[in-house]
Design a protein around this motif. Structure first.
Motif, PDB file in Angstrom:
ATOM      1  N   GLU A 105       0.960  -1.108   0.040  1.00 34.87           N
ATOM      2  CA  GLU A 105       0.186   0.015   0.082  1.00 34.87           C
ATOM      3  C   GLU A 105       0.789   1.180   0.067  1.00 34.87           C
ATOM      4  OE1 GLU A 105      -2.318  -0.731   3.464  1.00 34.87           O
ATOM      5  OE2 GLU A 105      -4.033  -1.613   2.285  1.00 34.87           O
ATOM      6  N   PHE A 106       1.970   1.367   0.534  1.00 34.12           N
ATOM      7  CA  PHE A 106       2.922   2.422   0.945  1.00 34.12           C
ATOM      8  C   PHE A 106       3.244   2.512  -0.551  1.00 34.12           C
ATOM      9  CE2 PHE A 106       7.124   4.090   1.220  1.00 34.12           C
ATOM     10  CZ  PHE A 106       6.757   5.544   2.141  1.00 34.12           C
ATOM     11  N   ALA A 107       4.082   1.481  -1.242  1.00 37.62           N
ATOM     12  CA  ALA A 107       4.583   1.536  -2.611  1.00 37.62           C
ATOM     13  C   ALA A 107       3.538   2.246  -3.647  1.00 37.62           C
ATOM     14  CB  ALA A 107       4.985   0.136  -2.881  1.00 37.62           C
ATOM     15  N   ALA A 108       2.312   1.514  -3.465  1.00 32.53           N
ATOM     16  CA  ALA A 108       1.365   2.165  -4.318  1.00 32.53           C
ATOM     17  C   ALA A 108       0.992   3.506  -4.204  1.00 32.53           C
ATOM     18  CB  ALA A 108      -0.095   1.411  -4.223  1.00 32.53           C
ATOM     19  N   ALA A 109       1.047   4.105  -2.883  1.00 31.36           N
ATOM     20  CA  ALA A 109       0.612   5.483  -2.515  1.00 31.36           C
ATOM     21  C   ALA A 109       1.757   6.152  -3.077  1.00 31.36           C
ATOM     22  CB  ALA A 109       0.447   5.521  -1.063  1.00 31.36           C
ATOM     23  N   GLN A 110       3.057   5.898  -2.860  1.00 33.26           N
ATOM     24  CA  GLN A 110       3.985   6.721  -3.205  1.00 33.26           C
ATOM     25  C   GLN A 110       4.146   6.889  -4.483  1.00 33.26           C
ATOM     26  OE1 GLN A 110       4.663   7.924  -0.415  1.00 33.26           O
ATOM     27  NE2 GLN A 110       6.798   8.276  -1.187  1.00 33.26           N
ATOM     28  N   ALA A 111       3.556   5.713  -5.322  1.00 30.43           N
ATOM     29  CA  ALA A 111       3.561   5.872  -7.101  1.00 30.43           C
ATOM     30  C   ALA A 111       2.668   6.726  -7.313  1.00 30.43           C
ATOM     31  CB  ALA A 111       3.351   4.438  -7.490  1.00 30.43           C
ATOM     32  N   ARG A 112       1.391   6.635  -6.572  1.00 25.57           N
ATOM     33  CA  ARG A 112       0.216   7.428  -7.009  1.00 25.57           C
ATOM     34  C   ARG A 112       0.640   9.032  -6.704  1.00 25.57           C
ATOM     35  NH1 ARG A 112      -3.098   3.067  -5.234  1.00 25.57           N
ATOM     36  NH2 ARG A 112      -3.088   4.091  -3.107  1.00 25.57           N
ATOM     37  N   LYS A 113       1.295   9.183  -5.440  1.00 25.93           N
ATOM     38  CA  LYS A 113       1.624  10.481  -5.273  1.00 25.93           C
ATOM     39  C   LYS A 113       2.580  11.122  -6.184  1.00 25.93           C
ATOM     40  CE  LYS A 113       3.817  13.473  -1.387  1.00 25.93           C
ATOM     41  NZ  LYS A 113       4.286  13.270  -0.346  1.00 25.93           N
ATOM     42  N   ALA A 114       3.467  10.327  -6.797  1.00 22.21           N
ATOM     43  CA  ALA A 114       4.568  10.586  -7.798  1.00 22.21           C
ATOM     44  C   ALA A 114       3.717  11.134  -9.001  1.00 22.21           C
ATOM     45  CB  ALA A 114       5.593   9.788  -8.028  1.00 22.21           C
ATOM     46  N   ALA A 115       2.970  10.296  -9.313  1.00 23.47           N
ATOM     47  CA  ALA A 115       2.078  10.262 -10.804  1.00 23.47           C
ATOM     48  C   ALA A 115       1.560  11.488 -10.720  1.00 23.47           C
ATOM     49  CB  ALA A 115       1.276   9.136 -11.013  1.00 23.47           C
ATOM     50  N   ASP A 116       0.495  11.758  -9.462  1.00 20.58           N
ATOM     51  CA  ASP A 116      -0.209  13.037  -9.362  1.00 20.58           C
ATOM     52  C   ASP A 116       0.693  14.220  -9.266  1.00 20.58           C
ATOM     53  OD1 ASP A 116      -2.229  11.376  -8.995  1.00 20.58           O
ATOM     54  OD2 ASP A 116      -2.525  11.556  -6.813  1.00 20.58           O
ATOM     55  N   GLU A 117       1.906  14.239  -8.790  1.00 17.09           N
ATOM     56  CA  GLU A 117       2.765  15.372  -8.968  1.00 17.09           C
ATOM     57  C   GLU A 117       3.260  15.662 -10.507  1.00 17.09           C
ATOM     58  OE1 GLU A 117       5.661  14.587  -6.144  1.00 17.09           O
ATOM     59  OE2 GLU A 117       4.676  15.133  -4.448  1.00 17.09           O
ATOM     60  N   ASP A 118       3.484  14.539 -11.013  1.00 17.92           N
ATOM     61  CA  ASP A 118       3.871  14.533 -12.515  1.00 17.92           C
ATOM     62  C   ASP A 118       2.729  15.060 -13.263  1.00 17.92           C
ATOM     63  OD1 ASP A 118       6.610  13.886 -11.665  1.00 17.92           O
ATOM     64  OD2 ASP A 118       6.278  11.744 -12.069  1.00 17.92           O
ATOM     65  N   ARG A 119       1.559  14.433 -13.024  1.00 19.87           N
ATOM     66  CA  ARG A 119       0.646  15.075 -13.855  1.00 19.87           C
ATOM     67  C   ARG A 119       0.078  16.280 -13.775  1.00 19.87           C
ATOM     68  NH1 ARG A 119      -2.365  11.125 -12.621  1.00 19.87           N
ATOM     69  NH2 ARG A 119      -3.417  11.863 -11.147  1.00 19.87           N
ATOM     70  N   SER A 120       0.232  17.021 -12.533  1.00 19.32           N
ATOM     71  CA  SER A 120       0.094  18.207 -11.995  1.00 19.32           C
ATOM     72  C   SER A 120       0.994  19.195 -12.763  1.00 19.32           C
ATOM     73  CB  SER A 120      -0.030  18.427 -10.500  1.00 19.32           C
ATOM     74  OG  SER A 120      -0.065  19.681 -10.305  1.00 19.32           O
ATOM     75  N   GLU A 121       2.420  18.590 -12.738  1.00 25.05           N
ATOM     76  CA  GLU A 121       3.418  19.326 -13.247  1.00 25.05           C
ATOM     77  C   GLU A 121       3.237  19.703 -14.885  1.00 25.05           C
ATOM     78  OE1 GLU A 121       6.846  21.992 -13.636  1.00 25.05           O
ATOM     79  OE2 GLU A 121       5.648  21.188 -11.780  1.00 25.05           O
ATOM     80  N   ALA A 122       2.804  18.326 -15.441  1.00 20.80           N
ATOM     81  CA  ALA A 122       2.468  18.516 -16.961  1.00 20.80           C
ATOM     82  C   ALA A 122       1.481  19.411 -17.293  1.00 20.80           C
ATOM     83  CB  ALA A 122       2.230  17.170 -17.430  1.00 20.80           C
ATOM     84  N   GLN A 123       0.307  19.270 -16.395  1.00 18.67           N
ATOM     85  CA  GLN A 123      -0.740  20.311 -16.511  1.00 18.67           C
ATOM     86  C   GLN A 123      -0.447  21.706 -16.446  1.00 18.67           C
ATOM     87  OE1 GLN A 123      -3.661  18.835 -13.892  1.00 18.67           O
ATOM     88  NE2 GLN A 123      -4.422  17.139 -15.301  1.00 18.67           N
ATOM     89  N   ASN A 124       0.547  22.210 -15.403  1.00 17.19           N
ATOM     90  CA  ASN A 124       0.963  23.395 -15.196  1.00 17.19           C
ATOM     91  C   ASN A 124       1.552  24.026 -16.518  1.00 17.19           C
ATOM     92  OD1 ASN A 124      -0.394  23.542 -12.767  1.00 17.19           O
ATOM     93  ND2 ASN A 124       1.475  23.145 -11.742  1.00 17.19           N
ATOM     94  N   ALA A 125       2.568  23.010 -16.975  1.00 16.80           N
ATOM     95  CA  ALA A 125       3.758  23.321 -18.120  1.00 16.80           C
ATOM     96  C   ALA A 125       2.578  23.617 -19.230  1.00 16.80           C
ATOM     97  CB  ALA A 125       4.393  22.172 -18.233  1.00 16.80           C
ATOM     98  N   ARG A 126       1.653  22.880 -19.396  1.00 19.03           N
ATOM     99  CA  ARG A 126       0.867  23.269 -20.638  1.00 19.03           C
ATOM    100  C   ARG A 126      -0.066  24.503 -20.275  1.00 19.03           C
ATOM    101  NH1 ARG A 126      -2.493  19.126 -19.654  1.00 19.03           N
ATOM    102  NH2 ARG A 126      -1.232  17.776 -20.714  1.00 19.03           N
ATOM    103  N   ALA A 127      -0.517  24.679 -19.086  1.00 20.31           N
ATOM    104  CA  ALA A 127      -1.352  26.197 -19.029  1.00 20.31           C
ATOM    105  C   ALA A 127      -0.252  27.098 -19.084  1.00 20.31           C
ATOM    106  CB  ALA A 127      -1.742  25.888 -17.560  1.00 20.31           C
ATOM    107  N   ARG A 128       1.136  26.918 -18.756  1.00 16.98           N
ATOM    108  CA  ARG A 128       1.987  28.137 -18.842  1.00 16.98           C
ATOM    109  C   ARG A 128       2.299  28.382 -20.306  1.00 16.98           C
ATOM    110  NH1 ARG A 128       4.136  25.887 -14.039  1.00 16.98           N
ATOM    111  NH2 ARG A 128       5.745  24.670 -15.322  1.00 16.98           N
ATOM    112  N   SER A 129       2.363  27.167 -20.967  1.00 13.37           N
ATOM    113  CA  SER A 129       2.698  27.248 -22.413  1.00 13.37           C
ATOM    114  C   SER A 129       1.510  28.254 -23.157  1.00 13.37           C
ATOM    115  CB  SER A 129       2.992  26.006 -22.965  1.00 13.37           C
ATOM    116  OG  SER A 129       3.336  26.043 -24.419  1.00 13.37           O
ATOM    117  N   GLU A 130       0.053  27.712 -22.798  1.00  9.46           N
ATOM    118  CA  GLU A 130      -0.585  28.192 -23.500  1.00  9.46           C
ATOM    119  C   GLU A 130      -0.841  29.700 -23.331  1.00  9.46           C
ATOM    120  OE1 GLU A 130      -3.987  25.882 -22.351  1.00  9.46           O
ATOM    121  OE2 GLU A 130      -3.428  24.059 -23.838  1.00  9.46           O
ATOM    122  N   LEU A 131      -0.608  29.996 -21.644  1.00 10.61           N
ATOM    123  CA  LEU A 131      -0.847  31.401 -21.306  1.00 10.61           C
ATOM    124  C   LEU A 131       0.323  32.300 -21.959  1.00 10.61           C
ATOM    125  CD1 LEU A 131      -1.988  33.683 -19.550  1.00 10.61           C
ATOM    126  CD2 LEU A 131      -0.355  32.984 -17.746  1.00 10.61           C
TER     127      LEU A 131
END
Length: 918
Positions: free
Chosen positions: A622-648
């Motif tokens: 569960e810890f390994a899965a949570a860490q993977a989800r957390k890292a994935a959420d952070e990477d997905r958030s960073e990608a969304q932020n990068a897309r938003a900054r590029s569009e802006l």
């Protein structure tokens, strides 16, 4: 004065009550709160203070609430050798009645206002008001120390005891000096009477003379003032004429410079317009440069953000793949945990079944013992139900047996004993009543018998003689007592169902044994049923064992496939799974013997251990899965932020390009620079023209002329005001001088001077007499102060004597000029009264009042001592001492105590207690 009784009717909460007091001694009136104790004191004060037609709120306050009745008070008292009966009713059916019995027995009566006036006269004639207030302690005032220096009966008493005249001189001389002093001075030393009026007359004459002198001085002052005003008026008029000439010159000069100032204002306006045009063209150039810079900067920034966006999206896709692998591994571990939990549940059911069988065997044995115990309880209860004898019955039987024995012994001792013996051949017959023992009807030859006769015995020889023996009256009583005792014993034996006392004792012993057996059996029963009825628990266990069978372990462990990135974790899972495949190999089918419980418990512990290991692995997964989800959420958030900054950035670049094109469509870049250059040249030309015009204005002084003219006009206005003011003042002064001549001020001054001399002569005569009276008064007062120390000694000695009976021989007090206690010394410690405890202050106040009562108790002006709810701050020891003191005070005076706490006064000897009911 002695108060004999008070009767109250319809007075506050009192409907109808009469209270009688001892003329000599201590009376304690006891009653609960609000029963009307304090109303007694209030009623006695009102009957002498207010007539029956008074409208005072004090009268309205004593009327019972909600009742249209008239409060009524009747007082019986001795006053100045007279016996008074005084009745007064207020508000409704008002009336006043006074009956006075003189010392010689004459009786007089008054009614209405005459009765009130006569009672008031007698009261004030015989009762000193200061002494009355001093010796009456109202509720809540027990801490207030008395200041009795103005009480005339006390002064008379201490004077008589000390042998020192009160004033240090003969009373006629004192009166004369005091009278003469008060002709000229008030008690506080201020002038009064003719002396004060003379001083006021002198002051008025001095004021009139002073005003006359002031009037003459004012005339001389007005003459000098008129001369000065004339000179000042001439000077101001000359200065005003010269100044007005200068004002006209300034006006001509200002007209000449106004044209230059108008031309300068026009050039200034053109200069401001040119500056505004230049500023506008400069802003246009700066905005164009800013737009060019933004287009260049946003172009670079947009390219950089596009590169970052591509990198972030690649990282996010990789992280999502990792999350999928971790969640797959977690699902495998969860499935493995469910299998291990099933193993634990199976083992728990098997252990529970074995424990239920063992518990069932134990409960069957317990149930068998319980049946036996309940049989014992039933048997003991049956025995106790049949036995009607208890300790009380045995005791009653023993008492009845003793009464029978005692009655028979008394009968044997108190009745005659007859001895009969047959000597000859003739038969001897015996009969009668009330005979003790067995009496034969006939005696054989040489046979004898002894008989106790409590009734009548007849002894006869047929045909020859008959003798009758009768017992006396006392024997009949004794016989009756024996019969009663025997009858009572017989009734008790019949009721108990026994033949004698011994049988009753035997039954009581059996009852005690049965009771002990019953108690023991009940304790055993309680112990056996402490956890509930064994039968109910046996039924529950039997049903559970019949229904609950151990399920067969037919499941297969699922294969666990490795997930990329989780190889080491699933290697542990595989090893753990294989090590627990033979977990239930030692467990047979459900029909286990109780002895197999240890093996089943061992298997259960191993199953629980395996489950705990899987749960730890699950936590890691569960810890390994949570860490993977957390890292994935952070990477997905960073990608969304990068897309938003590029569009802006793209939007801002497009906006900047659009703004630049729009500005160029209005004016291209080269035209912007040319327009700014032309505006700069125009500003420089206008500024040169403005400089030239300003030099002309400075040379002509155009800016200063207006200010100089304004100042000159203000000065002219001020000079005109000064001239007008001087004219008015001169006219006023001349008018006063003319009026003074008509008033004859010199004559007024002379008359005032003569009047002042006359009143001063008269006042000086009064002043000499007043000063003489004051010197004599001061000398006499000094002697009186010296004498006061001597005549205060009896009161001080009496207070100390009474106080030592409470506090011991070290008690001492010091009095002030008002004969009030100022300091107390106890055990060598001297303190001011205000520094004492509350209880000590209250006790000292009571002791002082009792001492005053002692001194005036035999005089004509003596009054009762009244305490309303006192001694509330005293401990038990002090209450005992103060009670003894109050008792002694009642030996030579009248003491009245009102209280709701009678225990405080239980130590007052010979006190009379009166209980007031609600």
């Amino acid at each position: 004065m002695r108060l004999h009784s008070l009767a109250l009717r319809d007075f506050r909460g009192v409907k109808d009550r009469i209270v009688r007091f001892r003329a000599l001694g201590t009376t304690v009136v006891v009653g609960d709160n609000e029963v009307g104790k304090s109303s007694l004191v209030e009623a006695f004060g009102l009957i002498f203070d207010l007539p029956d037609d008074s409208k005072s709120t004090r009268i309205r306050d004593i009327q019972p609430v909600g009742q249209d009745v008239g409060p009524e008070v009747t007082a019986e008292l001795s006053l100045g050798g007279r016996e008074l009966t005084y009745t007064k009713r207020w508000l409704k059916n008002r009336s006043t009645e006074l009956t006075v019995v003189e010392p010689d027995g004459r009786r007089q009566s008054w009614t209405g206002r005459e009765a009130h006036n006569e009672a008031e006269r007698l009261f004030h004639e015989n009762v000193d008001p200061v002494l009355w207030q001093t010796l009456m302690v109202s509720q809540g005032q027990s801490l207030v120390l008395p200041t009795p220096a103005d009480a005339e009966p006390l002064i008379t008493a201490v004077t008589a005891e000390s042998g020192t005249p009160v004033d240090g001189a003969s009373m006629p001389l004192v009166t004369a000096v005091e009278h003469e002093y008060l002709r000229y001075w008030t008690p506080r030393g201020k002038p009064t009477g003719d002396f004060a009026r003379s001083a006021k007359t002198v002051a008025a004459a001095e004021l009139a003379f002073k005003q006359a002198l002031q009037a003459m001085d004012e005339v001389q002052s007005d003459i000098r003032r008129a001369e000065r005003l004339t000179l000042d008026l001439s000077d101001v008029s000359t200065r005003l004429t010269d100044h007005l000439t200068g004002v006209e010159a300034l006006r001509e000069r200002k007209q000449a410079t106004d044209e230059i100032l108008l031309r300068r204002d026009s050039v200034k306006s053109r200069a401001e317009t040119a500056r505004a045009r230049l500023e506008n063209h400069t802003r246009t150039r700066l905005d164009r440069e800013r737009l060019l810079d933004e287009v260049e900067r946003f172009t670079k920034f947009e390219a950089e953000l596009a590169a970052r966006r591509a990198d972030a999206e690649l990282v996010a896709r990789t992280a999502a793949e990792t999350v999928q692998a971790a969640e797959a591994a977690l699902a495998e571990v969860v499935e493995l945990k469910d299998l291990r939990r099933t193993d634990v549940q199976t083992a728990e059911r098997r252990v529970s079944d074995l424990m239920d069988r063992a518990e069932l065997d134990r409960l069957v044995g317990q149930q068998t013992e319980l049946v036996d115990v309940r049989a014992r309880i039933a048997a003991a209860g049956t025995i106790l139900d049949r036995i009607k004898v208890d300790d009380a019955v045995v005791a009653a039987l023993e008492d009845a047996r003793a009464a029978v024995v005692e009655a028979r012994a008394a009968l044997a001792a108190g009745v005659p004993e007859v001895s009969v013996r047959r000597l000859g051949a003739e038969p001897v017959e015996l009969s009668g009543t009330g005979l003790e023992g067995t009496v034969p009807p006939e005696l054989g030859f040489d046979e004898s018998t002894e008989v106790l006769v409590s009734g009548e015995l007849v002894v006869g020889v047929p045909g020859q003689v008959e003798v009758t023996v009768r017992a006396g009256g006392e024997a009949a009583t004794l016989r009756s007592r024996v019969d009663d005792a025997v009858r009572r014993e017989t009734d008790l034996l019949k009721k108990a169902g026994v033949k004698d006392v011994a049988a009753a004792r035997d039954l009581l012993r059996k009852a005690d044994t049965a009771t002990a057996e019953l108690n023991e059996a009940r304790r055993t029963e309680k112990s056996l049923t402490a956890g509930g009825d064994p039968g109910e628990r046996i039924a529950v266990l039997t049903a559970r064992l019949q229904v609950g069978e151990l399920a067969e372990d037919s499941g297969k462990q699922p294969a666990v496939e490795a997930v990329p990135g989780q190889m080491s974790l699933f290697a542990e899972f595989t090893e753990f799974d294989s090590s627990h495949d033979t977990l239930f190999d030692d467990i047979d089918e459900p029909g286990l013997e109780p002895g197999d419980l240890a093996s089943a418990q061992r298997v259960l512990e191993e199953a629980r251990s395996g489950l705990a290991d899987v749960e730890r692995l699950l936590t890691d997964a569960e810890f390994a899965a949570a860490q993977a989800r957390k890292a994935a959420d952070e990477d997905r958030s960073e990608a969304q932020n990068a897309r938003a900054r590029s569009e802006l950035a793209g939007e801002r670049l497009a906006a900047a390009v659009e703004s630049l094109e729009s500005a160029r469509s209005v004016l291209d870049d080269e035209a912007v620079a040319v327009a700014e250059s032309e505006a700069t040249a125009e500003v420089e030309a206008v500024l040169e023209e403005l400089t030239a015009v300003q030099e002309q204005a400075d040379e002509a002084g155009a800016d200063q002329v207006a200010g100089e003219l304004t100042h000159a006009l203000a000065v002219a206005t001020r000079l005109q005001g000064e001239r007008d003011t001087l004219r008015d003042a001169l006219r006023t002064t001349e008018g006063r001088l003319e009026q003074s001549g008509r008033d004859g001020l010199a004559t007024r001054r002379d008359v005032a001077e003569l009047e002042l001399a006359a009143v001063r002569t008269e006042h000086d005569s009064l002043l000499r007499r007043a000063e003489a009276a004051r010197r004599v008064h001061e000398t006499l007062s000094r002697h009186r102060a010296e004498a006061q120390t001597k005549y205060s000694e009896p009161l001080q000695s009496r207070i100390e004597a009474l106080g030592r009976s409470v506090y011991g021989p070290s008690f001492r007090v010091w009095l002030d000029d008002d004969l009030a206690v100022a300091e107390r010394e106890l055990d060598g410690v001297r303190l001011p009264v205000e520094a004492l405890s509350t209880g000590a202050q209250e006790q000292l106040a009571i002791i002082t009042r009792l001492a005053i009562s002692h001194l005036v108790s035999t005089g004509e002006g003596s009054v009762p001592v009244i305490f309303d709810d006192a001694l509330g701050w005293s401990d038990k020891a002090r209450l005992r001492d103060m009670g003894a003191l109050l008792g002694r005070a009642g030996d030579h005076g009248q003491v009245i105590i009102l209280t709701c706490m009678p225990d405080r006064y239980e130590y007052v000897p010979k006190a009379t207690f009166i209980k007031l009911d609600g």
